[in-house]
Enzyme design. Sequence first.
Site, PDB file in Angstrom:
ATOM      1  NE  ARG A  16      34.005  51.078  93.538  1.00  0.00           N
ATOM      2  CZ  ARG A  16      33.037  51.244  94.443  1.00  0.00           C
ATOM      3  NH1 ARG A  16      31.927  50.563  94.341  1.00  0.00           N
ATOM      4  NH2 ARG A  16      33.178  52.093  95.434  1.00  0.00           N
ATOM      5  CB  SER A  36      36.160  62.160  88.209  1.00  0.00           C
ATOM      6  OG  SER A  36      36.300  62.633  89.528  1.00  0.00           O
ATOM      7  CG  ASP A  62      33.976  64.400  98.358  1.00  0.00           C
ATOM      8  OD1 ASP A  62      32.853  64.186  97.839  1.00  0.00           O
ATOM      9  OD2 ASP A  62      34.151  64.457  99.587  1.00  0.00           O
ATOM     10  CB  VAL A  63      30.646  64.601  93.503  1.00  0.00           C
ATOM     11  CG1 VAL A  63      31.304  63.916  92.322  1.00  0.00           C
ATOM     12  CG2 VAL A  63      29.908  63.603  94.393  1.00  0.00           C
ATOM     13  CB  SER A 142      17.788  55.327  91.352  1.00  0.00           C
ATOM     14  OG  SER A 142      17.308  54.126  91.924  1.00  0.00           O
ATOM     15  CE1 TYR A 155      21.042  55.308  95.788  1.00  0.00           C
ATOM     16  CE2 TYR A 155      18.877  54.564  95.098  1.00  0.00           C
ATOM     17  CZ  TYR A 155      20.218  54.753  94.830  1.00  0.00           C
ATOM     18  OH  TYR A 155      20.737  54.396  93.604  1.00  0.00           O
ATOM     19  CE  LYS A 159      20.839  57.766  92.885  1.00  0.00           C
ATOM     20  NZ  LYS A 159      21.954  58.198  92.013  1.00  0.00           N
TER      21      LYS A 159
END
Length: 260
Positions: A16, A36, A62-63, A142, A155, A159
């Site tokens: 998505r 994936s 799953d990465v 990001s 986060y 990033k």
Amino acid sequence: MQRFQNKTVVITGASRGIGAAIAKRFAKEGANLVVSANEDLVHSVAEQIQQNGGKAISFVGDVTDKTSVKALYDAAEAAFGGIDVSIQNAGVITIARIEDMTEDEWDKVMAVNTKGVFLCAQEAISRMRKHARGGRIINTASGQARDGFIFTPHYAASKMGVVGITQSLAKEVAAEKITVNAFCPGIIETDMWAYNDQAWGKLLGNYAPGELMKEWVNGIPMKRAGSGEDVAGLVTFLASDDAAYITGQTINVDGGLIMS
Ligand SMILES: NC(=O)c1ccc[n+]([C@@H]2O[C@H](COP(=O)([O-])OP(=O)(O)OC[C@H]3O[C@@H](n4cnc5c(N)ncnc54)[C@H](O)[C@@H]3O)[C@@H](O)[C@H]2O)c1
């Protein structure tokens, strides 16, 4: 335009949002897609690509799990031969005050956003080295890789880590015609932003759903949120022959939100 005819593109976080939009753009331009994600929804992205005349397989994995990542690249090679482009895009976020942020949240965000990029890039590069026709490694960072936002220290760290991985790997593989770049989306309308809007909105002043996003979008010089297609334009450029001499770079795609 068929810039990616006979090229195999692996993309994670493609069920998505930004990843699905990038996958569909590559498919339109002739690529063989390996989409994936860690949810079954990813199968529907491959089906949509196939229904529109494109070539795609889907893989649920799953990465953060090395065995699963290896299986993803094995599946890509088995379906289409060598790997030309690998886009490390899977990502997660949580938003909490420092006292409320759990160690599990820290570990999970770092594992998906940073270790996941490392594991996928490692697997992709080793396979690109074997076929020796170069390649493209493209990592999703990001705006938080430029400027850490409030209530998301894990986060922001994850990033900023992506930028470090990008620069280090770019130097290691530059002479092998493999480029390594990253991009920084700003505010892109996806499920992740729907969560951001309500979670930041609650902590920053009890905003009604949609209100905080409206306020932040107003701070974007272009006065609109971005779309997955906006991001796909940059990513396909970085994967194209036109970007052959660009490596180790991190590029903002954010309507001018952060200028650096
Ligand atoms: N939406 C934005 O405004 C924005 C801004 C900056 C950066 N980003 C980054 O862009 C990327 C995509 O974001 P999005 O907005 O499309 O998010 P999203 O939440 O809509 O999609 C996230 C995707 O990552 C996958 N994923 C999550 N954990 C995984 C795991 N352990 N293994 C494999 N796949 C996993 C999900 O299945 C999904 O496909 C992320 O890396 C995100 O941090 C998004």
